[in-house]
Design a protein around this motif. Structure first.
Motif, PDB file in Angstrom:
ATOM      1  N   ALA A 446       0.795  -0.791  -0.202  1.00 24.76           N
ATOM      2  CA  ALA A 446       0.486   0.242   0.257  1.00 24.76           C
ATOM      3  C   ALA A 446       0.899   1.240  -0.078  1.00 24.76           C
ATOM      4  O   ALA A 446       1.865   1.127   0.346  1.00 24.76           O
ATOM      5  N   PRO A 447       0.241   2.029  -0.523  1.00 24.79           N
ATOM      6  CA  PRO A 447       1.068   3.547  -0.788  1.00 24.79           C
ATOM      7  C   PRO A 447       1.606   3.922   0.671  1.00 24.79           C
ATOM      8  O   PRO A 447       0.232   3.594   1.176  1.00 24.79           O
ATOM      9  N   ALA A 448       3.050   4.601   0.845  1.00 25.44           N
ATOM     10  CA  ALA A 448       3.055   5.169   2.674  1.00 25.44           C
ATOM     11  C   ALA A 448       3.127   6.094   2.752  1.00 25.44           C
ATOM     12  O   ALA A 448       1.970   7.053   2.380  1.00 25.44           O
ATOM     13  N   PRO A 449       2.006   6.609   3.439  1.00 24.57           N
ATOM     14  CA  PRO A 449       1.200   6.853   4.469  1.00 24.57           C
ATOM     15  C   PRO A 449       1.546   8.548   4.446  1.00 24.57           C
ATOM     16  O   PRO A 449       1.121   9.721   4.837  1.00 24.57           O
ATOM     17  N   TRP A 450       3.378   9.032   4.261  1.00 32.35           N
ATOM     18  CA  TRP A 450       4.025   9.865   4.242  1.00 32.35           C
ATOM     19  C   TRP A 450       5.239  10.072   3.685  1.00 32.35           C
ATOM     20  O   TRP A 450       5.310   8.850   3.078  1.00 32.35           O
ATOM     21  N   SER A 451       4.421  11.259   2.826  1.00 39.60           N
ATOM     22  CA  SER A 451       6.330  11.717   2.202  1.00 39.60           C
ATOM     23  C   SER A 451       7.457  12.269   2.337  1.00 39.60           C
ATOM     24  O   SER A 451       8.311  12.323   2.076  1.00 39.60           O
ATOM     25  N   ARG A 452       7.094  12.853   3.444  1.00 35.94           N
ATOM     26  CA  ARG A 452       8.464  13.749   4.599  1.00 35.94           C
ATOM     27  C   ARG A 452       7.669  13.407   5.862  1.00 35.94           C
ATOM     28  O   ARG A 452       7.220  13.189   6.139  1.00 35.94           O
ATOM     29  N   PHE A 453       9.527  13.575   6.569  1.00 39.23           N
ATOM     30  CA  PHE A 453       9.915  12.938   7.748  1.00 39.23           C
ATOM     31  C   PHE A 453      10.540  14.489   8.898  1.00 39.23           C
ATOM     32  O   PHE A 453      10.988  15.390   8.128  1.00 39.23           O
ATOM     33  N   ASP A 454       9.649  15.002   9.171  1.00 42.12           N
ATOM     34  CA  ASP A 454      10.293  16.042  10.161  1.00 42.12           C
ATOM     35  C   ASP A 454      11.518  15.815  10.791  1.00 42.12           C
ATOM     36  O   ASP A 454      12.231  16.810  11.441  1.00 42.12           O
ATOM     37  N   ARG A 455      11.423  14.570  11.630  1.00 38.08           N
ATOM     38  CA  ARG A 455      12.780  14.524  12.063  1.00 38.08           C
ATOM     39  C   ARG A 455      13.251  12.932  11.409  1.00 38.08           C
ATOM     40  O   ARG A 455      13.023  12.014  11.313  1.00 38.08           O
ATOM     41  N   ASP A 456      14.761  13.324  11.406  1.00 45.69           N
ATOM     42  CA  ASP A 456      15.330  12.067  11.776  1.00 45.69           C
ATOM     43  C   ASP A 456      16.487  11.608  12.209  1.00 45.69           C
ATOM     44  O   ASP A 456      17.480  12.513  12.481  1.00 45.69           O
ATOM     45  N   PHE A 457      16.150  10.469  12.607  1.00 46.65           N
ATOM     46  CA  PHE A 457      17.532   9.992  13.546  1.00 46.65           C
ATOM     47  C   PHE A 457      18.715   8.944  13.159  1.00 46.65           C
ATOM     48  O   PHE A 457      17.903   7.885  12.656  1.00 46.65           O
ATOM     49  N   THR A 458      19.372   9.011  13.674  1.00 50.97           N
ATOM     50  CA  THR A 458      20.349   7.765  13.019  1.00 50.97           C
ATOM     51  C   THR A 458      21.044   6.914  14.740  1.00 50.97           C
ATOM     52  O   THR A 458      20.913   7.919  15.437  1.00 50.97           O
ATOM     53  N   LEU A 459      20.869   5.388  14.058  1.00 50.95           N
ATOM     54  CA  LEU A 459      21.082   4.940  15.492  1.00 50.95           C
ATOM     55  C   LEU A 459      22.105   3.789  15.572  1.00 50.95           C
ATOM     56  O   LEU A 459      21.203   3.103  14.176  1.00 50.95           O
ATOM     57  N   VAL A 460      23.047   4.288  15.662  1.00 54.19           N
ATOM     58  CA  VAL A 460      24.594   2.959  15.073  1.00 54.19           C
ATOM     59  C   VAL A 460      24.213   2.425  16.405  1.00 54.19           C
ATOM     60  O   VAL A 460      25.198   2.597  17.030  1.00 54.19           O
ATOM     61  N   LEU A 461      24.216   1.275  15.917  1.00 52.34           N
ATOM     62  CA  LEU A 461      24.733   0.061  17.211  1.00 52.34           C
ATOM     63  C   LEU A 461      26.051  -0.670  16.770  1.00 52.34           C
ATOM     64  O   LEU A 461      26.920  -0.730  15.890  1.00 52.34           O
ATOM     65  N   ASP A 462      26.424  -0.704  18.362  1.00 50.75           N
ATOM     66  CA  ASP A 462      27.852  -1.302  18.176  1.00 50.75           C
ATOM     67  C   ASP A 462      27.792  -1.124  19.999  1.00 50.75           C
ATOM     68  O   ASP A 462      27.272  -1.138  20.492  1.00 50.75           O
ATOM     69  N   ARG A 463      29.470  -1.681  20.117  1.00 48.06           N
ATOM     70  CA  ARG A 463      30.265  -1.964  21.087  1.00 48.06           C
ATOM     71  C   ARG A 463      30.904  -1.032  21.676  1.00 48.06           C
ATOM     72  O   ARG A 463      32.071  -1.042  20.031  1.00 48.06           O
ATOM     73  N   GLY A 464      31.863  -0.508  23.404  1.00 48.95           N
ATOM     74  CA  GLY A 464      32.094   0.327  23.149  1.00 48.95           C
ATOM     75  C   GLY A 464      32.653   0.422  24.542  1.00 48.95           C
ATOM     76  O   GLY A 464      32.176  -0.166  25.331  1.00 48.95           O
ATOM     77  N   LEU A 465      33.654   0.706  24.929  1.00 44.94           N
ATOM     78  CA  LEU A 465      34.464   1.162  26.393  1.00 44.94           C
ATOM     79  C   LEU A 465      33.205   2.364  27.242  1.00 44.94           C
ATOM     80  O   LEU A 465      33.734   3.387  26.249  1.00 44.94           O
ATOM     81  N   ASP A 466      33.095   2.154  27.592  1.00 42.17           N
ATOM     82  CA  ASP A 466      32.113   3.323  28.927  1.00 42.17           C
ATOM     83  C   ASP A 466      32.807   3.298  29.959  1.00 42.17           C
ATOM     84  O   ASP A 466      32.579   2.541  30.911  1.00 42.17           O
ATOM     85  N   LEU A 467      33.510   4.706  30.514  1.00 41.35           N
ATOM     86  CA  LEU A 467      33.893   4.814  31.195  1.00 41.35           C
ATOM     87  C   LEU A 467      33.312   5.622  32.376  1.00 41.35           C
ATOM     88  O   LEU A 467      34.088   6.644  32.804  1.00 41.35           O
ATOM     89  N   ARG A 468      32.013   6.125  32.186  1.00 43.19           N
ATOM     90  CA  ARG A 468      31.681   7.250  32.547  1.00 43.19           C
ATOM     91  C   ARG A 468      30.404   6.742  34.003  1.00 43.19           C
ATOM     92  O   ARG A 468      31.368   7.250  35.027  1.00 43.19           O
ATOM     93  N   GLY A 469      30.612   5.843  33.832  1.00 45.57           N
ATOM     94  CA  GLY A 469      30.147   5.251  35.084  1.00 45.57           C
ATOM     95  C   GLY A 469      31.071   4.771  35.927  1.00 45.57           C
ATOM     96  O   GLY A 469      32.063   5.091  36.144  1.00 45.57           O
ATOM     97  N   LEU A 470      30.482   3.773  37.426  1.00 42.70           N
ATOM     98  CA  LEU A 470      31.622   3.611  38.346  1.00 42.70           C
ATOM     99  C   LEU A 470      32.760   2.807  38.126  1.00 42.70           C
ATOM    100  O   LEU A 470      33.760   2.705  38.831  1.00 42.70           O
ATOM    101  N   LEU A 471      32.126   2.618  37.124  1.00 41.13           N
ATOM    102  CA  LEU A 471      33.246   0.737  36.898  1.00 41.13           C
ATOM    103  C   LEU A 471      32.912   1.003  35.219  1.00 41.13           C
ATOM    104  O   LEU A 471      32.513   1.177  34.400  1.00 41.13           O
ATOM    105  N   PRO A 472      34.605   0.776  34.811  1.00 39.92           N
ATOM    106  CA  PRO A 472      34.752   0.601  33.379  1.00 39.92           C
ATOM    107  C   PRO A 472      33.607  -0.750  33.097  1.00 39.92           C
ATOM    108  O   PRO A 472      33.706  -1.954  33.747  1.00 39.92           O
ATOM    109  N   ARG A 473      32.967  -0.263  31.277  1.00 37.72           N
ATOM    110  CA  ARG A 473      32.380  -1.105  31.125  1.00 37.72           C
ATOM    111  C   ARG A 473      32.816  -1.924  29.767  1.00 37.72           C
ATOM    112  O   ARG A 473      33.016  -0.693  29.261  1.00 37.72           O
TER     113      ARG A 473
END
Ligand code: C2O
Ligand code: CU
Length: 579
Positions: A446-473
């Motif tokens: 069926a045709p898409a209900p919208w042709s333009r978007f008011d907001r665009d977000f990109t989520l890039v999923l990965d792994r990484g070192l997180d040093l902001r908490g109490l313990l690094p993870r």
């Protein structure tokens, strides 16, 4: 080659190059000439081969290659430029190439660390820290090997390392976008007038349940796993009183896939406080979506759901016709649920099998012995579903498929990962080799209900070192950050919002947005061609890029996370916030 295999191949080549240069350097220092030359040759070949994997990844999407182009490529070029010519001239004294080879090794290793520990998006600070590390390690090697660098060379090296280190850490600690704290106090309230009401009470508590003939320690609603099946008819008000008897870490009820008002969503710390032992909480919402859903605790959800705090929610459009069977699949203490069930059905009876995956990983379902149609996915009816046969379906963590068929005169059997869980008689079929249905090309478009978007977000999923908490993870990250440091996505009511979800990692991420169903637009740049697909849970496999969209029509603060709940717990969770 798929993007996933390119990512894997590039990683292998990088490790080979790093090991080759470092090993070559060590061999040269030990005056093991043939070994040093052989290892350096391996490194050189691997480095050159990376040119093609990195270019191919960049073509698949900048997210897959950014740090490789910006950090790894210059460092690799420097490595080859420094080590290559010296190797050719190293006819007499192999030990003289030890430091150049080690430098190349540090350069490639630093780039590898950037990929493995940081990923996307690449930042100047990370690049500078990598450079500082390379220069410092090279200077130390130089000293240790007693190669006596000239005064100027060592001064320049120290200056570069210090400058890069300062600039890198300086940039890293500059505050970025501070994430908005979801509701600090005052949770949203429910406003529902009186209507026909279906009332339930669920009591959460520790329990011993029987699975496959074994006693297993569980956390359960009303001492059973799954919890009681909640059913309603469209238009009913559902009122559920949740009590916590003795789950010390608290419980809530989240209506997975049911787009309830924000205050009923059951996310502790966001829409309500967790219900502690002795406390209760009453949920009320109007059941205006028909379909197959489930509920589960959202308090320490990784442990809570795995231990058994979940159940089925089915909303029917009217009185059930034919045979309506719910099959919620779960793994409790390493044992599969439900137990196999056999029931006889008269030929011609319409059957609806509601398949639910309540685990954190994908399951493969195969229905043998009949043609069937996929009537609904994630509670939404598909348009124009055609009959299929001898075809398996993959249901992501949290996802639901409704399969319908008229009972044939001969037995049918449903297999989950090869195990028979439901059948209408004896018999056996091998289903392992079956093709898998792709919902993106199934049913009538069926045709898409919208042709333009008011907001665009990109989520890039990965792994990484997180040093902001109490313990690094070693976190599961979104755009290089982990919960609670991922900036929220801010929308206004009635915005049409598009998400691009990119999986740079080596594992599947079943994506789940609360409070909204998203329409699938495309996967890997190929537009969806089948029935409109309104999903609340979908597997983004390694190397895949999904584009989905929705209208922001349910104000509040909504969790948006990976439904491999261990990943969510390890950082892969953010929030959609209405401004
Ligand atoms: Cu089924 Cu936020 O989860
Ligand atoms: Cu995940």
């Amino acid at each position: 080659m798929t993007t996933a295999s390119l990512l894997a191949a590039d990683l292998v080549l990088t490790v080979l190059a790093a090991a080759g240069w470092l090993g070559g350097g060590a061999a040269a220092a030990a005056r093991r000439r043939p070994l040093a030359l052989a290892l350096a040759a391996v490194a050189l070949l691997a480095t050159l081969a990376r040119a093609s994997t990195v270019v191919a990844l960049a073509r698949a999407g900048w997210w897959f290659a950014a740090e490789k182009v910006v950090v790894a490529a210059p460092l690799s070029l420097a490595a080859v430029a420094v080590a290559g010519p010296r190797l050719l001239r190293a006819a007499d004294d192999i030990r003289s190439v030890a430091v150049p080879l080690l430098f190349a090794g540090y350069a490639v290793s630093a780039a590898l660390l950037v990929t493995v520990l940081h990923g996307y998006p690449v930042s100047a600070s990370v690049g500078l820290l990598a450079v500082a590390g390379v220069v410092a390690a090279t200077a130390v090697s130089w000293r240790l090997l007693d190669a006596r660098p000239s005064r100027t060379v060592s001064r320049v090296a120290v200056a570069v390392a210090v400058a890069a280190l300062l600039a890198g850490t300086g940039l890293a600690v500059t505050p970025g976008t501070a994430p908005a704290a979801p509701h600090e106090h005052g949770y949203p309230q429910a406003r529902i007038s009186d209507q026909p009401t279906r009332r339930f009470t669920l009591t959460a508590g520790t329990a011993t349940v029987r699975v496959g003939g074994h006693d297993v320690a569980a956390w359960a609603f009303d001492a059973q796993v799954p919890g009681p099946e909640l059913t309603a008819t469209v238009g009913d008000v559902v009122e559920v009183t949740l009590r916590n008897r003795d789950i010390g870490r608290g419980v809530t009820l989240h209506w997975h896939g049911y787009d309830v008002p924000n205050g009923q969503d059951g996310v502790p710390g966001v829409t309500q406080a967790a219900v502690l032992p002795g406390q209760e909480f009453v949920y009320r919402f109007r059941a205006d979506q028909a379909g197959t859903y489930w509920y589960h605790t959202h308090s320490v959800s990784d442990v809570g759901v795995r231990m058994g705090l979940y159940g089925v929610l089915v909303v029917r459009p009217g009185p059930a016709t034919g045979l309506d069977v719910v099959v919620p699949v779960h793994t409790l203490a390493d044992r599969p649920l439900p137990d196999a069930r056999v029931e006889s059905v008269e030929a011609g009876v319409p059957v609806r099998l509601r398949l639910i995956n309540t685990d954190s990983t994908t399951h493969r379902y195969a229905l043998a012995g009949t043609d069937f149609r996929v009537a609904a996915i994630d509670g939404h009816e598909l348009s124009g579903p055609t009959p299929v046969r001898d075809t398996a379906v993959l249901i992501p963590a949290g996802g639901r498929y409704d399969l319908v068929f008229d009972a044939p005169a001969t037995p049918v059997a449903l297999h989950v990962d090869g195990r028979r869980v439901y059948s209408t008689g004896a018999g056996s079929t091998a289903t392992d080799g079956w093709p898998v249905l792709d919902p993106l090309s199934y049913g009538r478009p069926a045709p898409a209900p919208w042709s333009r978007f008011d907001r665009d977000f990109t989520l890039v999923l990965d792994r990484g070192l997180d040093l902001r908490g109490l313990l690094p993870r070693y976190a599961h990250t979104v755009n290089g950050a982990a919960d609670p440091d991922i900036p929220p996505q801010v929308v206004r009511r009635d915005d049409v919002v598009r998400f691009t979800i990119v999986n740079r990692s080596q594992v599947v991420h079943p994506w789940h947005l609360h409070g909204h169903h998203v329409l699938v637009l495309a996967r890997d740049r190929r537009p969806a061609t089948g029935s409109p697909l309104w999903l609340d849970s979908f597997d983004v496999r390694p190397g895949e890029v999904w584009e989905v969209a929705f209208r922001a029509d349910n104000p509040g603060v909504w969790a948006n996370h990976c439904h491999n709940l261990g990943h969510a717990d390890a950082g892969m969770m953010l929030h959609l916030v209405y401004s």
